[in-house]
Design a protein around this motif. Structure first.
Motif, mmCIF file in Angstrom:
data_model
loop_
_atom_site.group_PDB
_atom_site.id
_atom_site.type_symbol
_atom_site.label_atom_id
_atom_site.label_comp_id
_atom_site.label_asym_id
_atom_site.label_seq_id
_atom_site.Cartn_x
_atom_site.Cartn_y
_atom_site.Cartn_z
ATOM 1 N N SER A 15 54.411 36.757 35.416
ATOM 2 C CA SER A 15 53.510 37.609 36.247
ATOM 3 C C SER A 15 54.262 38.188 37.443
ATOM 4 C CB SER A 15 52.320 36.809 36.776
ATOM 5 O OG SER A 15 51.759 36.050 35.784
ATOM 6 N N LEU A 16 55.342 38.900 37.174
ATOM 7 C CA LEU A 16 56.154 39.443 38.273
ATOM 8 C C LEU A 16 55.520 40.676 38.906
ATOM 9 C CD1 LEU A 16 59.817 39.077 36.887
ATOM 10 C CD2 LEU A 16 58.387 37.391 38.035
ATOM 11 N N LEU A 17 54.876 41.499 38.071
ATOM 12 C CA LEU A 17 54.286 42.747 38.594
ATOM 13 C C LEU A 17 52.897 42.962 38.022
ATOM 14 C CD1 LEU A 17 57.394 45.100 38.241
ATOM 15 C CD2 LEU A 17 56.297 44.473 40.400
ATOM 16 N N LYS A 18 52.024 43.546 38.877
ATOM 17 C CA LYS A 18 50.671 43.872 38.410
ATOM 18 C C LYS A 18 50.480 45.382 38.479
ATOM 19 C CE LYS A 18 48.573 40.852 41.167
ATOM 20 N NZ LYS A 18 48.247 39.948 42.032
ATOM 21 N N PRO A 19 49.557 45.956 37.677
ATOM 22 C CA PRO A 19 49.333 47.406 37.742
ATOM 23 C C PRO A 19 48.999 47.836 39.179
ATOM 24 C CG PRO A 19 48.136 46.456 35.910
ATOM 25 C CD PRO A 19 48.723 45.319 36.654
ATOM 26 N N ASN A 20 49.445 49.018 39.525
ATOM 27 C CA ASN A 20 49.225 49.653 40.839
ATOM 28 C C ASN A 20 50.049 49.049 41.975
ATOM 29 O OD1 ASN A 20 47.360 51.387 39.692
ATOM 30 N ND2 ASN A 20 45.763 49.811 39.892
ATOM 31 N N GLU A 21 50.927 48.131 41.653
ATOM 32 C CA GLU A 21 51.763 47.576 42.718
ATOM 33 C C GLU A 21 52.952 48.507 42.974
ATOM 34 O OE1 GLU A 21 51.182 42.812 43.041
ATOM 35 O OE2 GLU A 21 52.801 43.476 41.734
ATOM 36 N N THR A 22 53.500 48.377 44.200
ATOM 37 C CA THR A 22 54.723 49.116 44.534
ATOM 38 C C THR A 22 55.867 48.126 44.558
ATOM 39 O OG1 THR A 22 53.516 50.742 45.822
ATOM 40 C CG2 THR A 22 55.849 50.465 46.363
ATOM 41 N N VAL A 23 56.948 48.477 43.849
ATOM 42 C CA VAL A 23 58.089 47.570 43.806
ATOM 43 C C VAL A 23 59.305 48.260 44.424
ATOM 44 C CG1 VAL A 23 58.503 48.195 41.369
ATOM 45 C CG2 VAL A 23 59.601 46.175 42.319
ATOM 46 N N LEU A 24 59.982 47.490 45.295
ATOM 47 C CA LEU A 24 61.185 48.001 45.950
ATOM 48 C C LEU A 24 62.390 47.374 45.245
ATOM 49 C CD1 LEU A 24 62.305 49.593 48.433
ATOM 50 C CD2 LEU A 24 62.310 47.420 49.654
ATOM 51 N N CYS A 25 63.175 48.221 44.565
ATOM 52 C CA CYS A 25 64.319 47.700 43.819
ATOM 53 C C CYS A 25 65.546 47.698 44.734
ATOM 54 C CB CYS A 25 64.547 48.576 42.589
ATOM 55 S SG CYS A 25 65.883 47.997 41.565
ATOM 56 N N ALA A 26 66.161 46.524 44.928
ATOM 57 C CA ALA A 26 67.341 46.408 45.798
ATOM 58 C C ALA A 26 68.577 46.773 44.983
ATOM 59 C CB ALA A 26 67.446 44.981 46.327
ATOM 60 N N VAL A 27 69.211 47.873 45.386
ATOM 61 C CA VAL A 27 70.324 48.385 44.576
ATOM 62 C C VAL A 27 71.629 48.340 45.368
ATOM 63 C CG1 VAL A 27 71.088 50.298 43.118
ATOM 64 C CG2 VAL A 27 68.654 49.976 43.556
ATOM 65 N N SER A 28 72.575 47.554 44.872
ATOM 66 C CA SER A 28 73.883 47.494 45.539
ATOM 67 C C SER A 28 74.793 48.594 45.005
ATOM 68 C CB SER A 28 74.519 46.127 45.298
ATOM 69 O OG SER A 28 74.754 45.954 43.914
ATOM 70 N N GLY A 29 74.537 48.999 43.752
ATOM 71 C CA GLY A 29 75.406 49.969 43.079
ATOM 72 C C GLY A 29 76.193 49.299 41.966
ATOM 73 N N GLY A 30 76.167 47.949 41.971
ATOM 74 C CA GLY A 30 76.851 47.173 40.938
ATOM 75 C C GLY A 30 76.089 47.224 39.613
ATOM 76 N N PRO A 31 76.708 46.706 38.521
ATOM 77 C CA PRO A 31 76.108 46.830 37.188
ATOM 78 C C PRO A 31 74.693 46.253 37.082
ATOM 79 C CG PRO A 31 78.016 45.338 37.176
ATOM 80 C CD PRO A 31 78.001 46.020 38.493
ATOM 81 N N ASP A 32 74.473 45.068 37.663
ATOM 82 C CA ASP A 32 73.161 44.414 37.483
ATOM 83 C C ASP A 32 72.023 45.217 38.107
ATOM 84 O OD1 ASP A 32 74.700 42.475 36.356
ATOM 85 O OD2 ASP A 32 74.630 41.118 38.076
ATOM 86 N N SER A 33 72.215 45.595 39.391
ATOM 87 C CA SER A 33 71.089 46.272 40.054
ATOM 88 C C SER A 33 70.927 47.711 39.552
ATOM 89 C CB SER A 33 71.222 46.206 41.574
ATOM 90 O OG SER A 33 72.445 46.716 42.011
ATOM 91 N N ILE A 34 72.029 48.333 39.093
ATOM 92 C CA ILE A 34 71.894 49.689 38.512
ATOM 93 C C ILE A 34 71.122 49.600 37.195
ATOM 94 C CG2 ILE A 34 73.247 51.498 37.325
ATOM 95 C CD1 ILE A 34 73.151 51.971 40.307
ATOM 96 N N ALA A 35 71.443 48.584 36.390
ATOM 97 C CA ALA A 35 70.701 48.404 35.129
ATOM 98 C C ALA A 35 69.235 48.136 35.439
ATOM 99 C CB ALA A 35 71.305 47.248 34.346
ATOM 100 N N LEU A 36 68.984 47.286 36.434
ATOM 101 C CA LEU A 36 67.600 46.957 36.804
ATOM 102 C C LEU A 36 66.825 48.216 37.196
ATOM 103 C CD1 LEU A 36 65.399 44.838 37.491
ATOM 104 C CD2 LEU A 36 66.366 44.714 39.785
ATOM 105 N N LEU A 37 67.489 49.084 37.990
ATOM 106 C CA LEU A 37 66.828 50.312 38.438
ATOM 107 C C LEU A 37 66.437 51.189 37.239
ATOM 108 C CD1 LEU A 37 66.179 51.854 41.137
ATOM 109 C CD2 LEU A 37 68.246 53.182 40.699
ATOM 110 N N HIS A 38 67.370 51.368 36.291
ATOM 111 C CA HIS A 38 67.084 52.188 35.108
ATOM 112 C C HIS A 38 65.975 51.563 34.260
ATOM 113 C CE1 HIS A 38 70.855 54.307 36.038
ATOM 114 N NE2 HIS A 38 70.398 55.259 35.223
ATOM 115 N N ILE A 39 66.036 50.250 34.097
ATOM 116 C CA ILE A 39 65.032 49.574 33.252
ATOM 117 C C ILE A 39 63.644 49.663 33.894
ATOM 118 C CG2 ILE A 39 64.337 47.337 32.276
ATOM 119 C CD1 ILE A 39 67.411 46.746 32.058
ATOM 120 N N LEU A 40 63.588 49.446 35.212
ATOM 121 C CA LEU A 40 62.279 49.530 35.893
ATOM 122 C C LEU A 40 61.737 50.949 35.833
ATOM 123 C CD1 LEU A 40 62.635 47.204 39.034
ATOM 124 C CD2 LEU A 40 61.350 46.770 36.935
#
Ligand SMILES: Nc1ncnc2c1ncn2[C@@H]1O[C@H](COP(=O)(O)OP(=O)(O)OP(=O)(O)O)[C@@H](O)[C@H]1O
Length: 445
Positions: A15-40
């Motif tokens: 239950s990480l996210l619910k409909p209508n929520e706002t999520v702030l993706c922390a992006v360093s620019g490295g592979p993990d957070s860039i992949a996370l940004l694209h997937i989200l």
């Protein structure tokens, strides 16, 4: 399974996210957070969430930091994701000491402040199952309790980790297959940092023994998370039946002694944490367990002037009182109000009270006082020493010299709020009514 589907199932399972929520993706620019940004971004419509991004420029690694910032800006622009950038000169701020820790602290406060500003419900971090594996091995090597061995959580307050069940290899394949660019942090290859040493040298060796190391550790941590939940629930249900005030914790031995020593320690640890905001080390916890095992009463110094006191039938954790407060105050006039260190006594002729006595008693000379020794009570079958009475009532030792007593000059106790009232057989016309407002009434329970 496609990586997006795997992340979606993690989001649903925890239950990480619910409909209508706002999520702030922390992006360093490295592979993990860039992949996370694209997937989200790819999942945002299906999840019905608003996606924002945040990047923190630590001002470290010279031009690399600015290049990272520009890179993240360009990606977010391409993906139409609003981005907030924060900047700090960590080297200057830290004075060259603990740079990693200061950077981490500043980054986390920037992310929390940004989330507050844009009213984001969650902050998503790019930690993967491979990071979890490294964290657990690192903690195990350094020594840690259950919390360390279970590593970070998929969700903690407003922090979520949607890549929790995805390995770094899966992230790299996803980026490669989709031709997604990312930045490489040159410091990740420096094996003078323990984390890098574990990632680059230790884990490849361990994978020779178990190629699915990440999956195995993920499963192990699941068991540990469940164990932790079980312990927390058990401890909380035990604490519900204890007395826990601002400075004192007390638990009946009949409730504590039958428990397994592991749970006993967890109860004491949690109680101490609630009292002081700090933890006890294993040495102190074991000392309390030994005290509980012995047949005698006694006490142990814990930490920050707190003591564990074992009496006949309770274990008490409380701050050591530097000096005992003794008092003896005469009652001269009625009505009157007498302030004592433990509470206020109000004497009146008219109103109702907690205790009523014939006005004639005043002639004997009455006092509000603490125990001095030699006090006695007049019971239907004769006199009883106060000491014996307190023993029979099982009043904890630490309270005995602090209980306020209403006595005559001849040491007869006529009232102990909440504990004893003298019975007067003869009705008298003129009466005195007393009310007590104050503390040390643990014995009422
Ligand atoms: N400069 C940054 N700006 C924004 N987010 C960042 C930055 N650095 C790291 N993050 C976020 O934190 C996640 C974890 O990063 P990293 O593993 O480098 O940090 P860490 O120091 O190991 O974090 P932690 O101490 O929380 O384990 C990244 O995937 C990313 O989501």
């Amino acid at each position: 399974m496609k990586i997006e589907e795997k992340v979606l199932s993690t989001i649903k399972r925890f239950s990480l996210l619910k409909p209508n929520e706002t999520v702030l993706c922390a992006v360093s620019g490295g592979p993990d957070s860039i992949a996370l940004l694209h997937i989200l971004k790819a999942l945002s419509k299906r999840l019905k969430v608003n996606l924002h991004a945040a990047h923190f420029n630590h001002g470290l690694r010279d031009s690399e930091a600015d290049e990272d910032e520009n890179f993240v800006k360009s990606i977010c622009k391409e993906l139409f994701i609003p981005l907030i950038v924060g900047k700090e000169n960590i080297k200057k701020l830290s004075g060259g000491k603990n740079i990693e820790a200061v950077a981490r602290k500043e980054r986390y406060s920037f992310l929390q402040e940004t989330a507050k500003k844009i009213k984001a419900d969650k902050i998503a971090l790019g930690h993967t199952a491979s990071d979890l594996c490294e964290t657990v091995i690192f903690n195990m090597t350094k020594g840690s309790g259950i919390k360390g061995l279970r590593g970070f959580l998929p969700k903690r307050k407003n922090i979520i980790r949607p890549l929790f069940e995805v390995s770094r290899e899966e992230v790299e394949n996803y980026l490669k297959n989709h031709n997604i660019p990312f930045r490489i942090d040159s410091s990740n290859f420096n094996i003078k940092f323990s984390r890098n040493l574990i990632r680059l040298k230790v884990i490849p060796y361990l994978k020779k023994i178990n190629p699915s190391l990440e999956e195995t550790i993920l499963r192990e941590t699941q068991t540990l998370r469940e164990l932790e939940e079980f312990i927390t629930e058990t401890v909380n249900s035990i604490l519900k039946n204890c007395i826990l005030t601002q400075n004192t914790f007390s638990i009946q031995l009949e409730n504590l002694l039958p428990l397994h020593s592991f749970i006993k320690k967890a109860v004491i640890q949690e109680a101490f944490l609630k009292l002081t905001g700090e933890s006890l080390n294993t040495k102190k916890l074991s000392a309390v367990i030994n005290l509980l095992k012995s047949h005698k009463s006694g006490s142990i110094d814990l930490k920050n002037s707190f003591k564990a006191i074992k009496t006949q039938d309770v274990l008490i954790i409380k701050k050591e009182e530097k000096q005992q407060v003794h008092f003896k105050i005469p009652i001269v006039t009625i009505p009157s109000e007498i302030e004592t260190p433990s509470g206020t006594f109000k004497f009146e002729n008219t109103k109702d009270g907690d205790f009523v006595f014939p006005e004639d008693e005043l002639k004997k000379g009455l006092f509000i006082k603490t125990r001095e020794g030699g006090e006695w009570l007049s019971l239907p079958f004769g006199r009883k020493k106060l000491k014996k009475f307190l023993n029979e009532k099982k009043i904890p030792f630490h309270l005995r010299n602090r209980i306020p007593l209403l006595t005559t000059d001849e040491n007869e106790v006529i009232w102990i709020p909440g504990l004893y009232k003298k019975t007067y057989i003869k009705e008298s016309k003129r009466k005195v009514f007393v009310r007590y407002e104050g503390g040390i009434k643990d014995f009422d329970k």
